[in-house]
Design a protein around this motif. Structure first.
Motif, mmCIF file in Angstrom:
data_model
loop_
_atom_site.group_PDB
_atom_site.id
_atom_site.type_symbol
_atom_site.label_atom_id
_atom_site.label_comp_id
_atom_site.label_asym_id
_atom_site.label_seq_id
_atom_site.Cartn_x
_atom_site.Cartn_y
_atom_site.Cartn_z
ATOM 1 N N LEU A 58 37.721 -40.620 -12.766
ATOM 2 C CA LEU A 58 37.845 -39.872 -13.955
ATOM 3 C C LEU A 58 36.313 -39.619 -14.530
ATOM 4 O O LEU A 58 36.182 -38.424 -15.309
ATOM 5 N N THR A 59 35.594 -40.244 -14.458
ATOM 6 C CA THR A 59 34.054 -40.150 -15.015
ATOM 7 C C THR A 59 32.771 -40.765 -14.344
ATOM 8 O O THR A 59 33.122 -41.798 -13.612
ATOM 9 N N ASN A 60 31.962 -39.956 -14.217
ATOM 10 C CA ASN A 60 30.611 -40.759 -13.699
ATOM 11 C C ASN A 60 29.578 -41.024 -14.740
ATOM 12 O O ASN A 60 28.571 -41.472 -14.720
ATOM 13 N N ASN A 61 30.002 -40.934 -16.165
ATOM 14 C CA ASN A 61 29.204 -41.241 -17.384
ATOM 15 C C ASN A 61 29.206 -42.868 -17.069
ATOM 16 O O ASN A 61 30.193 -43.222 -17.500
ATOM 17 N N ARG A 62 28.085 -43.471 -16.834
ATOM 18 C CA ARG A 62 28.026 -44.961 -16.508
ATOM 19 C C ARG A 62 28.322 -45.690 -17.887
ATOM 20 O O ARG A 62 28.824 -46.669 -17.618
ATOM 21 N N TYR A 63 27.982 -45.004 -18.966
ATOM 22 C CA TYR A 63 28.094 -45.942 -20.385
ATOM 23 C C TYR A 63 29.508 -45.850 -20.523
ATOM 24 O O TYR A 63 30.118 -46.995 -21.012
ATOM 25 N N TRP A 64 30.383 -44.874 -20.334
ATOM 26 C CA TRP A 64 31.761 -44.613 -20.488
ATOM 27 C C TRP A 64 32.696 -45.645 -19.856
ATOM 28 O O TRP A 64 33.453 -46.265 -20.087
#
Length: 197
Positions: free
Chosen positions: A94-100
């Motif tokens: 769903l995401t590659n945003n590490r923090y999310w």
């Protein structure tokens, strides 16, 4: 409300060990070596640390009674690292945003810690400090597996991982490994733990 025994049985080593092994093998056979390594290390380190803590507190916990620990909850730690870690890896689609990704993994792992920890408390098998210790270690393991795994190989099919995982859980739910009895035996008979007695 669900029966706490029904919930806690999802975290028994008879379910967790085959499930964790199958997931590692799927990652490896799909060519995602980094994911297989991160998963194996996170789950192995979590379970290994829990084993050491159980041995130490079973044998020597009476020396620090204010800690309130006799046998930290391995069920809680195992459920959190496996189910929370698997959820974190699934969220990579769903995401590659590490923090999310880390925040979502933390939230799911924390929810697992609450659910499985509460089941252990309701069954009277652990104290609050024991489930907190297991929960914290499990959350650390889940976040570690998600953070270290990297981007999955295109060959990894999340649907296959979840289908195999669900099949294992459904087949093995309700089975029990007598791990606690074996751990108690080791804690009281093998040095250096037996030195506390």
């Amino acid at each position: 409300m669900l029966n706490p025994r029904f919930i806690t049985d999802f975290a028994d080593q008879a379910v967790i060990l085959p499930l964790a092994t199958a997931i590692a093998l799927i990652f490896l056979l799909s060519g995602w070596r980094r994911g297989a390594f991160a998963w194996t290390m996170a789950v192995g380190a979590t379970l290994g640390l829990m084993l050491l803590l159980k041995l130490a507190f079973l044998a020597c916990g009476h020396l620090v009674p204010e800690a309130g620990l006799v046998s930290p909850s391995g069920h809680t730690a195992a459920a959190v690292v496996v189910y929370g870690g698997l959820a974190g890896i699934a969220m990579r689609s769903l995401t590659n945003n590490r923090y999310w990704l880390i925040a979502c993994t933390f939230a799911v792992a924390l929810l697992c810690a609450v659910v499985f920890g509460a089941s252990r408390l309701r069954l009277g098998l652990h104290s609050m400090p024991e489930v907190l210790a297991g929960g914290m270690i499990g959350v650390g393991g889940a976040i570690s597996s998600t953070a270290l795994a990297g981007v999955p190989s295109p060959a990894v099919r999340l649907a296959h991982v979840l289908a195999v995982g669900l099949a294992i859980v459904l087949l093995l739910h309700g089975l029990h490994l007598p791990a606690e009895a074996a751990i108690r035996s080791v804690a009281f008979t093998f040095w250096p733990f037996s030195a506390c007695r």
